[in-house]
Design a protein around this motif. Structure first.
Motif, PDB file in Angstrom:
ATOM      1  N   ILE A 186       7.020 -33.394 -38.109  1.00  8.25           N
ATOM      2  CA  ILE A 186       6.496 -32.197 -38.779  1.00  8.25           C
ATOM      3  C   ILE A 186       5.575 -31.423 -37.852  1.00  8.25           C
ATOM      4  CG2 ILE A 186       4.955 -31.462 -40.645  1.00  8.25           C
ATOM      5  CD1 ILE A 186       6.358 -33.668 -42.320  1.00  8.25           C
ATOM      6  N   VAL A 187       4.767 -32.135 -37.080  1.00  7.65           N
ATOM      7  CA  VAL A 187       3.910 -31.467 -36.101  1.00  7.65           C
ATOM      8  C   VAL A 187       4.773 -30.651 -35.129  1.00  7.65           C
ATOM      9  CG1 VAL A 187       2.384 -31.834 -34.117  1.00  7.65           C
ATOM     10  CG2 VAL A 187       1.978 -33.058 -36.265  1.00  7.65           C
ATOM     11  N   GLU A 188       5.872 -31.231 -34.662  1.00 14.78           N
ATOM     12  CA  GLU A 188       6.765 -30.507 -33.748  1.00 14.78           C
ATOM     13  C   GLU A 188       7.323 -29.243 -34.413  1.00 14.78           C
ATOM     14  OE1 GLU A 188       9.718 -33.325 -32.671  1.00 14.78           O
ATOM     15  OE2 GLU A 188       8.332 -34.570 -31.492  1.00 14.78           O
ATOM     16  N   GLY A 189       7.683 -29.361 -35.695  1.00 14.10           N
ATOM     17  CA  GLY A 189       8.189 -28.193 -36.410  1.00 14.10           C
ATOM     18  C   GLY A 189       7.140 -27.103 -36.543  1.00 14.10           C
ATOM     19  N   LEU A 190       5.894 -27.484 -36.774  1.00  8.74           N
ATOM     20  CA  LEU A 190       4.814 -26.502 -36.924  1.00  8.74           C
ATOM     21  C   LEU A 190       4.421 -25.899 -35.578  1.00  8.74           C
ATOM     22  CD1 LEU A 190       2.679 -28.418 -39.562  1.00  8.74           C
ATOM     23  CD2 LEU A 190       4.026 -26.343 -39.948  1.00  8.74           C
ATOM     24  N   GLU A 191       4.524 -26.698 -34.522  1.00 11.67           N
ATOM     25  CA  GLU A 191       4.283 -26.144 -33.190  1.00 11.67           C
ATOM     26  C   GLU A 191       5.320 -25.065 -32.871  1.00 11.67           C
ATOM     27  OE1 GLU A 191       2.199 -29.919 -30.858  1.00 11.67           O
ATOM     28  OE2 GLU A 191       4.394 -29.748 -30.923  1.00 11.67           O
ATOM     29  N   ALA A 192       6.563 -25.301 -33.308  1.00 13.37           N
ATOM     30  CA  ALA A 192       7.606 -24.297 -33.095  1.00 13.37           C
ATOM     31  C   ALA A 192       7.322 -23.022 -33.876  1.00 13.37           C
ATOM     32  CB  ALA A 192       8.970 -24.866 -33.490  1.00 13.37           C
ATOM     33  N   GLU A 193       6.534 -23.127 -34.943  1.00 16.44           N
ATOM     34  CA  GLU A 193       6.146 -21.950 -35.736  1.00 16.44           C
ATOM     35  C   GLU A 193       4.905 -21.265 -35.157  1.00 16.44           C
ATOM     36  OE1 GLU A 193       7.537 -20.609 -38.420  1.00 16.44           O
ATOM     37  OE2 GLU A 193       9.121 -22.084 -38.779  1.00 16.44           O
ATOM     38  N   GLY A 194       4.404 -21.775 -34.027  1.00 15.50           N
ATOM     39  CA  GLY A 194       3.237 -21.168 -33.389  1.00 15.50           C
ATOM     40  C   GLY A 194       1.907 -21.592 -33.972  1.00 15.50           C
ATOM     41  N   LEU A 195       1.865 -22.737 -34.661  1.00 10.66           N
ATOM     42  CA  LEU A 195       0.644 -23.149 -35.358  1.00 10.66           C
ATOM     43  C   LEU A 195      -0.106 -24.280 -34.661  1.00 10.66           C
ATOM     44  CD1 LEU A 195       1.991 -23.080 -39.022  1.00 10.66           C
ATOM     45  CD2 LEU A 195       0.464 -21.427 -37.939  1.00 10.66           C
ATOM     46  N   GLU A 196       0.260 -24.597 -33.433  1.00 10.31           N
ATOM     47  CA  GLU A 196      -0.338 -25.753 -32.759  1.00 10.31           C
ATOM     48  C   GLU A 196      -1.863 -25.684 -32.734  1.00 10.31           C
ATOM     49  OE1 GLU A 196      -0.138 -28.132 -28.466  1.00 10.31           O
ATOM     50  OE2 GLU A 196       1.064 -26.334 -28.809  1.00 10.31           O
ATOM     51  N   ALA A 197      -2.432 -24.501 -32.488  1.00 12.30           N
ATOM     52  CA  ALA A 197      -3.890 -24.370 -32.352  1.00 12.30           C
ATOM     53  C   ALA A 197      -4.632 -24.634 -33.656  1.00 12.30           C
ATOM     54  CB  ALA A 197      -4.239 -22.975 -31.823  1.00 12.30           C
ATOM     55  N   THR A 198      -3.937 -24.579 -34.788  1.00 12.65           N
ATOM     56  CA  THR A 198      -4.610 -24.771 -36.079  1.00 12.65           C
ATOM     57  C   THR A 198      -4.524 -26.213 -36.572  1.00 12.65           C
ATOM     58  OG1 THR A 198      -2.671 -24.372 -37.489  1.00 12.65           O
ATOM     59  CG2 THR A 198      -3.868 -22.444 -36.709  1.00 12.65           C
ATOM     60  N   LEU A 199      -3.779 -27.084 -35.891  1.00 15.44           N
ATOM     61  CA  LEU A 199      -3.455 -28.391 -36.442  1.00 15.44           C
ATOM     62  C   LEU A 199      -4.450 -29.468 -36.039  1.00 15.44           C
ATOM     63  CD1 LEU A 199       0.413 -28.440 -35.820  1.00 15.44           C
ATOM     64  CD2 LEU A 199      -0.797 -27.758 -37.898  1.00 15.44           C
TER      65      LEU A 199
END
Length: 288
Positions: free
Chosen positions: A258-271
């Motif tokens: 799920i982290v990988e999926g959210l990183e693909a959405e550009g959300l890495e900095a918020t996680l």
């Protein structure tokens, strides 16, 4: 009997203020709230989530089925006069969405993407919560298996927060079963205290509570690691080094996906990651 004017003394005796925990919303704030709700709901709609409006109260059997999303002490109950059944003012809208999907939408193909916005009512207990009426808005994605639904709703939550004007949002991810399985060795009577110590990240208090509850050493070691497993995404790597068993590894794999999926959405900095948080998550079964 005359219906003459109310005297000043009689007027002073009338309950002219709302009940405790309730309040009026005056025009300026009402306009701001309406604009906020509109921005959030329009964001939901752009991603295919259609709004439903649910009743202000439900039969207790519906809202208490399974595990309630709020503490039962928060519930405002009354007897519904038409049927004599016990009813609850809705404390949360999520169970109502589950009822709609299970009954009204059962003959329609999934997945079901639904949005909601409204007021929920909970008892005010103690100094921490002084309001009974709370504004709530959200989405529910039902019938979409695998990680796709998790990635979709978390990403949309971030977009809705941005539409609402929130800045510096942090999305902390966990996996409920990861901590729940470690908690299984704790006697029922001690679990609340253990969860409180976990939430406070207080390793000393946690160890003392586990010793007092006579939790076996091996189970204590697994639990005592949890207060350290929060922070940035590298927590996942730390957890893999400490938990090598099959079930724990499977939960970490699911969370990493799920982290990988959210990183693909550009959300890495918020996680962020928190593998020891269990408060308020009684009805979760996986990623939270």
């Amino acid at each position: 009997m005359s219906n003459g004017p109310v005297s000043h003394r009689d007027r002073a005796a009338l309950p002219l203020a709302p009940p405790a925990g309730m309040r009026d919303v005056l025009p300026e704030e009402a306009a701001e709230r309406a604009a906020l709700a509109r921005a959030v709901l329009e964001t939901f709609a752009r991603y295919g989530y259609r709004r439903v409006i649910t009743p202000a109260f439900e039969y207790a059997e519906v809202l208490e089925r399974g595990r309630a999303t709020v503490d039962r002490r928060d519930l405002l109950r009354f007897v519904e006069p038409e049927t004599g059944e016990v009813a609850l003012l809705r404390p949360d809208i999520t169970p109502q969405i589950a009822r709609i999907v299970a009954t009204r939408l059962g003959d329609r193909p999934g997945p079901w993407r639904l949005a909601y916005q409204g007021t929920v009512l909970r008892r005010s207990r103690g100094r921490a919560r002084r309001r009974r009426q709370l504004a709530q808005a959200g989405i529910e994605c039902s019938g979409l298996p695998g990680r796709d639904a998790d990635v979709e709703v978390i990403a949309l939550a971030a977009r809705a927060g941005a539409a609402a004007g929130l800045r510096g949002v942090r999305i902390e991810l966990g996996h409920v079963r990861f901590a729940q399985e470690a908690l299984a060795a704790v006697p029922d009577g001690a679990r609340h205290a253990v969860m409180q110590a976990l939430a406070a990240k207080d390793a000393a208090l946690l160890e003392a509570t586990l010793v007092e509850a006579r939790v076996p050493k091996r189970a204590r070691r697994a639990l005592l690691v949890l207060p350290e497993l929060f922070g940035e995404l590298d927590v996942l790597r730390q957890a893999r080094r400490r938990f090598r068993g099959g079930a724990a590894r499977g939960h970490l794999d699911a969370l990493s996906s799920i982290v990988e999926g959210l990183e693909a959405e550009g959300l890495e900095a918020t996680l962020g990651i928190d593998l020891g948080e269990l408060r308020g998550q009684a009805y979760y079964t996986g990623v939270s």
